[in-house]
Design a protein around this motif. Structure first.
Motif, PDB file in Angstrom:
ATOM      1  N   PRO A   1       0.857  -0.937  -0.149  1.00 50.53           N
ATOM      2  CA  PRO A   1      -0.342  -0.435   0.224  1.00 50.53           C
ATOM      3  C   PRO A   1       0.985   1.038  -0.053  1.00 50.53           C
ATOM      4  O   PRO A   1       0.464   1.853  -0.545  1.00 50.53           O
ATOM      5  CB  PRO A   1      -0.986  -0.121   0.966  1.00 50.53           C
ATOM      6  CG  PRO A   1       0.331  -0.905   2.300  1.00 50.53           C
ATOM      7  CD  PRO A   1       0.195  -2.283   1.489  1.00 50.53           C
ATOM      8  N   HIS A   2       1.890   1.363   0.645  1.00 54.75           N
ATOM      9  CA  HIS A   2       2.025   2.478   0.700  1.00 54.75           C
ATOM     10  C   HIS A   2       3.341   2.724  -0.243  1.00 54.75           C
ATOM     11  O   HIS A   2       4.151   1.991  -0.915  1.00 54.75           O
ATOM     12  CB  HIS A   2       2.962   2.550   1.693  1.00 54.75           C
ATOM     13  CG  HIS A   2       4.485   2.205   1.864  1.00 54.75           C
ATOM     14  ND1 HIS A   2       5.359   2.601   1.426  1.00 54.75           N
ATOM     15  CD2 HIS A   2       4.889   1.232   2.785  1.00 54.75           C
ATOM     16  CE1 HIS A   2       6.775   1.978   1.514  1.00 54.75           C
ATOM     17  NE2 HIS A   2       6.269   1.151   2.314  1.00 54.75           N
ATOM     18  N   LEU A   3       3.259   4.286  -1.020  1.00 53.13           N
ATOM     19  CA  LEU A   3       3.812   4.531  -2.168  1.00 53.13           C
ATOM     20  C   LEU A   3       5.136   4.671  -2.285  1.00 53.13           C
ATOM     21  O   LEU A   3       5.697   4.918  -3.483  1.00 53.13           O
ATOM     22  CB  LEU A   3       3.131   5.779  -2.980  1.00 53.13           C
ATOM     23  CG  LEU A   3       1.278   5.392  -3.206  1.00 53.13           C
ATOM     24  CD1 LEU A   3       0.790   6.622  -3.027  1.00 53.13           C
ATOM     25  CD2 LEU A   3       1.103   4.101  -4.306  1.00 53.13           C
ATOM     26  N   LEU A   4       6.041   4.860  -1.457  1.00 53.20           N
ATOM     27  CA  LEU A   4       7.354   5.037  -1.194  1.00 53.20           C
ATOM     28  C   LEU A   4       7.897   3.369  -2.280  1.00 53.20           C
ATOM     29  O   LEU A   4       9.266   3.778  -2.049  1.00 53.20           O
ATOM     30  CB  LEU A   4       7.547   4.796  -0.088  1.00 53.20           C
ATOM     31  CG  LEU A   4       7.488   7.129   0.714  1.00 53.20           C
ATOM     32  CD1 LEU A   4       7.968   6.756   2.236  1.00 53.20           C
ATOM     33  CD2 LEU A   4       7.980   7.852   0.039  1.00 53.20           C
ATOM     34  N   THR A   5       7.009   2.433  -1.268  1.00 50.81           N
ATOM     35  CA  THR A   5       7.727   1.419  -2.209  1.00 50.81           C
ATOM     36  C   THR A   5       8.003   1.344  -3.838  1.00 50.81           C
ATOM     37  O   THR A   5       9.138   1.308  -4.191  1.00 50.81           O
ATOM     38  CB  THR A   5       6.798   0.036  -1.887  1.00 50.81           C
ATOM     39  OG1 THR A   5       6.750  -0.320  -0.029  1.00 50.81           O
ATOM     40  CG2 THR A   5       7.168  -1.472  -2.468  1.00 50.81           C
ATOM     41  N   GLY A   6       6.823   2.010  -3.959  1.00 45.73           N
ATOM     42  CA  GLY A   6       6.571   1.785  -5.441  1.00 45.73           C
ATOM     43  C   GLY A   6       7.482   2.957  -6.164  1.00 45.73           C
ATOM     44  O   GLY A   6       7.574   3.109  -7.119  1.00 45.73           O
ATOM     45  N   LEU A   7       7.903   4.221  -5.025  1.00 42.46           N
ATOM     46  CA  LEU A   7       8.645   5.336  -5.638  1.00 42.46           C
ATOM     47  C   LEU A   7       9.872   3.970  -5.973  1.00 42.46           C
ATOM     48  O   LEU A   7      11.714   4.713  -6.965  1.00 42.46           O
ATOM     49  CB  LEU A   7       9.377   5.706  -4.822  1.00 42.46           C
ATOM     50  CG  LEU A   7       9.941   7.389  -5.117  1.00 42.46           C
ATOM     51  CD1 LEU A   7       9.409   7.914  -6.317  1.00 42.46           C
ATOM     52  CD2 LEU A   7       9.479   8.727  -4.078  1.00 42.46           C
ATOM     53  N   ALA A   8      10.404   3.467  -4.881  1.00 43.39           N
ATOM     54  CA  ALA A   8      11.941   2.845  -5.208  1.00 43.39           C
ATOM     55  C   ALA A   8      11.846   1.465  -6.213  1.00 43.39           C
ATOM     56  O   ALA A   8      12.444   1.678  -6.488  1.00 43.39           O
ATOM     57  CB  ALA A   8      12.335   1.801  -3.456  1.00 43.39           C
TER      58      ALA A   8
END
Length: 411
Positions: A118-125
Motif C-alpha cells: 500500500p504505501h507508495l514509497l515502495t513504488g517510488l523505490a
C-alpha cells in the motif's frame, strides 16, 4: 483493462527460453513460516521461466517482531520499530524504501521490477531501480492511496499532505509500464485518472483449496485450540481499518440469546491492545484473542472453525477497492463466510451463495442467521465457496495471468 487468463504457450520444437529475473519489492511480504500475507510468494513460485527475489522488511507487520532469516529468494532490509500511526510509522516506510532501493541495485540486473503498495514509497523505490537498471516497471496497487487515508480521516482532502501523496500517486501511474490491481473498482478508479485500460491488469487475491488440507481430524484440532460451541473466526490484522469494534458490539448483543457462539480473533496490530481492553471492560467472555499464527498453520486453524468472519470499517473505499486475503482463505478452506462489507466483496459471497452479507454494524443479525441456518446449510455455503475459489480464484490461475503480463513486458 486486460483480463486474459492464459499464459502464452511455447511452440513445439523451439528451445526453452532462458530463465529471467524478477525483482519484487513488498514492504509487508512474508514467508510461509511467519504470520501475514504470502500473496507475492504464492504467485511468483508458480511462475515458469522466472527466478524471483522478494525484498521485504525485516520486521513483521503483525507482530513487529523479526522476520525469519533471509534466503536467496527472500531478502529483508532493516526497518525501525513503530507503535502508532504517527511519524515513526512514516519513518519506517521511508527507511524501507531506501533499503529496498540499495538492495535492488546490488542484486543482479532484473528483467522486470515489481513494486507493491500500500504505501507508495515502495513504488517510488521500484521505479528508481527500474529506471537505473533499464527494466520494465510494474506497480501493484493493493489500496488506493491517498483515498483510503482521506476516507479514514487521517488526512484532509486538499491539504498539503494530500496533494503531495496524490502527486506521487499520479507520478507512479504515469511511469509504470503496467499496473496490477486486486479489485475491479480500483481498476476503474485508476482508469478514470487517465491510465489507459490496456496497462491495467486485474490479478486479485486468490487461494487454492488444496493448500488448506488440515493435518489432523477436526475434533482433534478443536481440542488443540480450545474451541467449543459455534466458533466464528477472524484471522488477520487488528488495525483501525479492520472494524473489529463491530465484532465486540455483536458479541455483546448475542451473548445472552446465543451463549454457544464464540468469536475468535487471531492476529495482531496497532488496535489489538485497545480491543482487548474494551472486551475485558465489557466482560465479553464470548470473545477470545489469539496470537497471530504462521501461514502454514492457517489450514489447521480454519479446519477447527465453523465460519470465517470478514469485517471492515464502514468506509466508502471498501465498497469497491479491496480484495481481502482472508476472504479467499476462508472460502478455499470450505468455511461459510459472514461479511459486513457490501460492494465487490459482498457480491462474491452473495453471488456464489457462500455465506451471509450484512450492513457494517449488523454483524449480530448475521450471526443469528448463521446459527439458525444449521450445520448442513453452513457446510453447503462452505462447499460453494470452495468451488468458486477452485474454479475462479486459484493461485495458479492468477500466476498464469501474471506470467502473461511479464512475458508481454519482456517480449
Amino acid at each position: 483493462m486486460d483480463e486474459r487468463r492464459g499464459a502464452g504457450e511455447s511452440v513445439k520444437g523451439q528451445p526453452a527460453r532462458p530463465t529471467r529475473r524478477l525483482l519484487a519489492l513488498n514492504h509487508f511480504a512474508n514467508p510461509y513460516d511467519a504470520p501475514g500475507g504470502t500473496r507475492l510468494l504464492e504467485l511468483t513460485e508458480r511462475l515458469e521461466g522466472w527466478d524471483t527475489t522478494i525484498v521485504a522488511a525485516n520486521r513483521n507487520l503483525f507482530t513487529q517482531g523479526p522476520q525469519p532469516p533471509a534466503t536467496d529468494a527472500f531478502r529483508t532490509v532493516w526497518t525501525p520499530p513503530y507503535g502508532a500511526n504517527d511519524a515513526t510509522r512514516v519513518l519506517n516506510w521511508a527507511v524501507f524504501a531506501v533499503g529496498a532501493l540499495v538492495t535492488g541495485l546490488r542484486l543482479p540486473r532484473p528483467d522486470v521490477v515489481y513494486a507493491s503498495s500500500p504505501h507508495l514509497l515502495t513504488g517510488l523505490a521500484g521505479w528508481a531501480i527500474a529506471r537505473i537498471r533499464r527494466a520494465p516497471f510494474v506497480l501493484e496497487i493493493r489500496d488506493l492511496w491517498p483515498q483510503i487515508l482521506v476516507d479514514m480521516g487521517r488526512i484532509r482532502a486538499g491539504s498539503l499532505t494530500h496533494r503531495l501523496v496524490r502527486g506521487l500517486e499520479q507520478f507512479l501511474y504515469r511511469r509504470a509500464d503496467a499496473i496490477v490491481v486486486l479489485a475491479q473498482g480500483a481498476a476503474q478508479a485508476i482508469a478514470e485518472d487517465g491510465v489507459p485500460p490496456g496497462r491495467i491488469w486485474f490479478i486479485p487475491n486468490a487461494a487454492d483449496p488444496a493448500d488448506f488440507e488440515p493435518t489432523a481430524p477436526r475434533e482433534e484440532l478443536r481440542r488443540r485450540y480450545g474451541f467449543d460451541g459455534v466458533t466464528i473466526l477472524y484471522a488477520g490484522a487488528h488495525g483501525p481499518a479492520n472494524g473489529l469494534d463491530f465484532v465486540l458490539d455483536a458479541a455483546a448483543e448475542v451473548a445472552r440469546d446465543l451463549p454457544q457462539v464464540r468469536f475468535v480473533l487471531v492476529g495482531d496490530g496497532l488496535a489489538k491492545p485497545a480491543l482487548m481492553t474494551r472486551a475485558a471492560r465489557r466482560r465479553l467472555t464470548n470473545v477470545v484473542f489469539l496470537e497471530a499464527v504462521p501461514k502454514n498453520e492457517v489450514p489447521d486453524l480454519l479446519a477447527a472453525t465453523d465460519a470465517g468472519l470478514h469485517v471492515l470499517a464502514d468506509l466508502p473505499l471498501f465498497l469497491y477497492g479491496v480484495s481481502p486475503n482472508k476472504l479467499f482463505d476462508y472460502m478455499a478452506a470450505g468455511l461459510p463466510v459472514l461479511t459486513n462489507t457490501a460492494g465487490e466483496v459482498g457480491e462474491i459471497v452473495k453471488g456464489n451463495d457462500a455465506g451471509i452479507v450484512v450492513e457494517p454494524a449488523q454483524l449480530a443479525s448475521g450471526v443469528r442467521q448463521l446459527v439458525a441456518a444449521g450445520p448442513e446449510r453452513r457446510r453447503r455455503w462452505g462447499r460453494n465457496g470452495m468451488r468458486y475459489t477452485a474454479q475462479e480464484r486459484n493461485r495458479s490461475l492468477m500466476a498464469a495471468r501474471l506470467g502473461e503480463l511479464l512475458d508481454q513486458l519482456t517480449g
